[in-house]
Structures are given as C-alpha cells and as structure tokens.
Motif scaffolding. Structure first.
Motif, PDB file in Angstrom:
ATOM      1  N   SER A  32       0.830  -1.216   0.000  1.00  0.00           N
ATOM      2  CA  SER A  32       0.000   0.000   0.000  1.00  0.00           C
ATOM      3  C   SER A  32       0.857   1.255   0.000  1.00  0.00           C
ATOM      4  O   SER A  32       0.554   2.220  -0.719  1.00  0.00           O
ATOM      5  CB  SER A  32      -0.923  -0.006   1.223  1.00  0.00           C
ATOM      6  N   THR A  36       0.904   3.951  -3.057  1.00  0.00           N
ATOM      7  CA  THR A  36       0.612   5.356  -2.753  1.00  0.00           C
ATOM      8  C   THR A  36       1.712   6.264  -3.282  1.00  0.00           C
ATOM      9  O   THR A  36       1.449   7.343  -3.823  1.00  0.00           O
ATOM     10  CB  THR A  36       0.459   5.546  -1.236  1.00  0.00           C
ATOM     11  N   LYS A  39       1.439   6.902  -7.063  1.00  0.00           N
ATOM     12  CA  LYS A  39       0.275   7.637  -7.547  1.00  0.00           C
ATOM     13  C   LYS A  39       0.693   8.889  -8.323  1.00  0.00           C
ATOM     14  O   LYS A  39       1.458   9.709  -7.844  1.00  0.00           O
ATOM     15  CB  LYS A  39      -0.610   8.044  -6.371  1.00  0.00           C
ATOM     16  N   VAL A 190      -6.763   2.658  -1.815  1.00  0.00           N
ATOM     17  CA  VAL A 190      -5.358   2.831  -2.176  1.00  0.00           C
ATOM     18  C   VAL A 190      -5.124   2.437  -3.636  1.00  0.00           C
ATOM     19  O   VAL A 190      -4.340   3.089  -4.348  1.00  0.00           O
ATOM     20  CB  VAL A 190      -4.441   2.023  -1.226  1.00  0.00           C
ATOM     21  N   GLU A 193      -7.097   5.109  -5.930  1.00  0.00           N
ATOM     22  CA  GLU A 193      -6.393   6.387  -5.987  1.00  0.00           C
ATOM     23  C   GLU A 193      -5.147   6.295  -6.857  1.00  0.00           C
ATOM     24  O   GLU A 193      -4.772   7.259  -7.524  1.00  0.00           O
ATOM     25  CB  GLU A 193      -6.029   6.832  -4.566  1.00  0.00           C
TER      26      GLU A 193
END
Length: 202
Positions: A32, A36, A39, A190, A193
């Motif tokens: 995760s 992230t 992203k 997660v 996004e």
C-alpha cells in the motif's frame, strides 16, 4: 525513484512467495505504501501490470471476485490499447511504454477468461435480439404498412443490420465500463487512488 518501482514491487512479490502466498499485515502495508508513492507518477507498463497482478492475488486470497475482475479488466484494457494504438487521442499518458511485456500476455489471457465467456454470451443474445427485431419489422412493414414482401424484407434487414453493427461495435467498451464501475466498489481506496489518474486520461 521511478526506476526502482519494479524492483520494489518484485521485492514485495518475493516476500509474498516466502510467506507461502499469504498477505501478512506487513506485506499489505508495504504494498500500500509503495502504490501510494507511485500515484500520479509516470511508470512502465510492467510496473502497472505488476501492481494489478499483486492486488489480483490479494483479492483471490480474499475470495473477492469483483476485486479480481477490476484488476483483470484494467490489465486487459491496457493490453488492448497498446496493441492497437489506433486512437488519435493519447491515452495512458502516465504509462511510458508502448507495448506489453510478453511475460504478461498469457497471464492476462488467463485472468480475463470471465470477460471472454460473458462477452460471447452477450454476442449470442445480441444476435438473437437482431433476429427478433428483423422478424418484428418485417411483419410490421408487410402486414400493417402494406409494403411488398421484397421491400419489407430489405428495409427490415437494413434496420436490423445497422442496429446489430452499432451495438456490436459499442458493446465491448460499454460492457468493460459497466463491469469496471461495479467491480470498483469492492476495491480499496489505495488501488483506486493509484489507478484514477490513469483511468481519467481515457
């Protein structure tokens, strides 16, 4: 850091194998955090596919079929776009590669089996609906509007074929979109996004 993403994803995958395929809290947290960090970044096709592959395995362990469908559809969409590249509009602007790594071809084919089976069923239903439409139009034109049989046949056939071709061309995109929206409800934030900047470019 961008060049290190595939290395870090591979390390997560290695940790997963060492844990007998079980997603421990530490592995989930590591995955995760990495996703992230990725992203909005420009990444390779392999990095994107590896993310989807890892989450597919996670959802498989959780018996989350919708989550599996989401990952499989997104991999399939990228594969189809990079193979065709027929659109005048640039898509997948965050994906720096222009082709799918061959090592993922068989994997995507296998994991998207549900799509091919369902789409084949939809094609059969569309064909049946086209035949019903043709018969209904022929009866309407010949009996109720007093057209000759030959004229009614041609007009009914033309309308039925146009309707079939229009639906046949639009069906794959509409079906994938509806499946993606439904499956996305069972995917954690997660991943959504991470994926949203890529999806929003389409």
């Amino acid at each position: 850091m961008k060049e290190a993403y595939i290395t870090q994803l591979t390390e997560v995958e290695k940790a997963l194998e060492e844990n007998n395929g079980a997603f421990s809290d530490a592995i989930i947290e590591r995955l995760s955090a990495l996703v992230t960090e990725m992203k909005g970044m420009r990444i390779s096709a392999e990095e994107y596919l590896k993310v989807m592959q890892l989450f597919f395995r996670k959802y498989e362990k959780e018996h989350n079929r919708e989550g599996q469908h989401y990952c499989a559809i997104r991999m399939l969409q990228l594969q189809r776009y990079l193979k065709s590249r027929s659109s005048k509009h640039q898509k997948y602007e965050l994906i720096i590669d222009r082709e799918i790594p061959q090592t993922y071809e068989a994997y995507i084919y296998d994991k998207s089996r549900f799509y091919r089976e369902t789409f084949r069923m939809l094609q059969q239903r569309l064909l049946l609906m086209t035949v019903i439409l043709f018969i209904a139009l022929f009866i309407l034109l010949s009996l109720l509007l007093n057209q000759t049989n030959s004229v009614a046949f041609i007009e009914a056939l033309f309308v039925a074929l146009v309707s079939f071709l229009y639906s046949y061309i639009r069906m794959p995109k509409l079906y994938l979109r509806s499946q993606l929206e439904a499956a996305g409800k069972n995917v954690e934030n997660v991943l959504l996004e991470f994926d949203f900047p890529i999806v929003s470019n389409q």
